[in-house]
Design an enzyme around this catalytic site. Sequence first.
Site, mmCIF file in Angstrom:
data_model
loop_
_atom_site.group_PDB
_atom_site.id
_atom_site.type_symbol
_atom_site.label_atom_id
_atom_site.label_comp_id
_atom_site.label_asym_id
_atom_site.label_seq_id
_atom_site.Cartn_x
_atom_site.Cartn_y
_atom_site.Cartn_z
ATOM 1 N N LEU A 25 0.791 -1.319 0.031
ATOM 2 C CA LEU A 25 0.008 0.144 0.008
ATOM 3 C C LEU A 25 0.802 1.299 -0.080
ATOM 4 O O LEU A 25 1.852 1.258 0.977
ATOM 5 C CB LEU A 25 -0.985 0.026 1.062
ATOM 6 C CG LEU A 25 -2.395 -0.904 1.257
ATOM 7 C CD1 LEU A 25 -2.897 -0.585 2.493
ATOM 8 C CD2 LEU A 25 -3.215 0.069 0.177
ATOM 9 N N ASP A 26 0.868 2.224 -0.900
ATOM 10 C CA ASP A 26 1.380 3.543 -0.747
ATOM 11 C C ASP A 26 1.276 3.860 0.501
ATOM 12 O O ASP A 26 0.121 3.698 1.195
ATOM 13 C CB ASP A 26 0.844 4.553 -1.807
ATOM 14 C CG ASP A 26 1.430 3.961 -3.114
ATOM 15 O OD1 ASP A 26 2.227 3.103 -3.186
ATOM 16 O OD2 ASP A 26 0.844 4.527 -4.247
ATOM 17 N N PRO A 27 2.147 4.908 1.262
ATOM 18 C CA PRO A 27 1.873 5.304 2.452
ATOM 19 C C PRO A 27 0.587 6.154 2.643
ATOM 20 O O PRO A 27 0.251 6.207 3.577
ATOM 21 C CB PRO A 27 3.326 6.509 2.539
ATOM 22 C CG PRO A 27 4.215 5.687 1.566
ATOM 23 C CD PRO A 27 3.483 5.086 0.413
ATOM 24 N N ALA A 29 -2.261 5.791 1.395
ATOM 25 C CA ALA A 29 -3.483 5.013 1.353
ATOM 26 C C ALA A 29 -3.578 4.183 2.598
ATOM 27 O O ALA A 29 -2.786 3.956 3.690
ATOM 28 C CB ALA A 29 -3.182 3.932 0.080
ATOM 29 N N ARG A 161 -3.989 6.308 -8.188
ATOM 30 C CA ARG A 161 -3.685 7.852 -8.467
ATOM 31 C C ARG A 161 -3.543 8.120 -9.921
ATOM 32 O O ARG A 161 -3.872 9.121 -10.547
ATOM 33 C CB ARG A 161 -2.420 8.289 -7.558
ATOM 34 C CG ARG A 161 -2.366 8.354 -6.128
ATOM 35 C CD ARG A 161 -1.110 9.202 -5.373
ATOM 36 N NE ARG A 161 -0.116 7.718 -5.614
ATOM 37 C CZ ARG A 161 0.953 8.130 -5.359
ATOM 38 N NH1 ARG A 161 1.487 9.444 -4.918
ATOM 39 N NH2 ARG A 161 1.908 6.861 -5.139
#
Length: 274
Positions: A25-27, A29, A161
């Site tokens: 997971l991106d930071p 999210a 995104r």
Amino acid sequence: MTSHDAVNFVRKIFGTKKVGHAGTLDPAAVGVLPVAVGRATKFIEYISDFDKTYRAEILLGVKTSTGDFEGEIVSQVKNIQLPPEPALKSILERFTGKIFQVPSKYSAVKIHGQKAYNLARKNIEFEMPRRLVTINKIEILRVEENILTLEIDCSKGTYIRTLAEDIGESLSLPATLKFLQRVRVGNFYLKDAATIDDLKISAEKFLLPVDSCLNHLKTFELPSRRLKAFCNGLPTNISAADEIVKVYAAGKFLGVGKFHGGELRAAKLFDTEI
């Protein structure tokens, strides 16, 4: 919290270094992050390709340097007007199926062994490779002024995104991701997930048996007489189609096996005690 931070937290809770996760997971999210502990880490590869479902809030009329609100605003349009919902649905349908994406430089994609967002923050120049992904479904949950809330069902490797910015471009508007929540990874759902606070109180009760996380694989019951041979890496001659299966003997989960060329061999062993 990054996915790596979550893994470190679980390591401390269970007192073991053998912890891994499936699906970064991106930071910025939040949501579902499957985490494997102990011997279960060997089986992460069998769940890392699962499809995923996200809930995304897209802010139209604003574009940032990172595609989300961790970056600086680089363009802005006021008093926007969205098309009627039927027309909006028609535009979103263009993004379903197999599509190419160029992920944001502020994503967790690895570039020469380093995460892209770390390189971007150091102002290091690099090119992002485009990738082919699959969007199974995009559903409009809510349209509120200039905020579009969507539920997106997609393949591994899809960058929401990037999708948000591309949707904005199709509407001739700047766009950025306002909020992102992952609500499903394969058979793991948000409603069943443990929070960090849950784990602090009672971590053990949230552990799932390894084989229950491999329900997308077919089950094969190994003859008891071949148990020792299987666990020692020897083949068992069985006529079957080439595939990966969960292997049991007398109801006990042994691991994952692979059928190939009329033989079954162990691919990953969970329990070698025989």
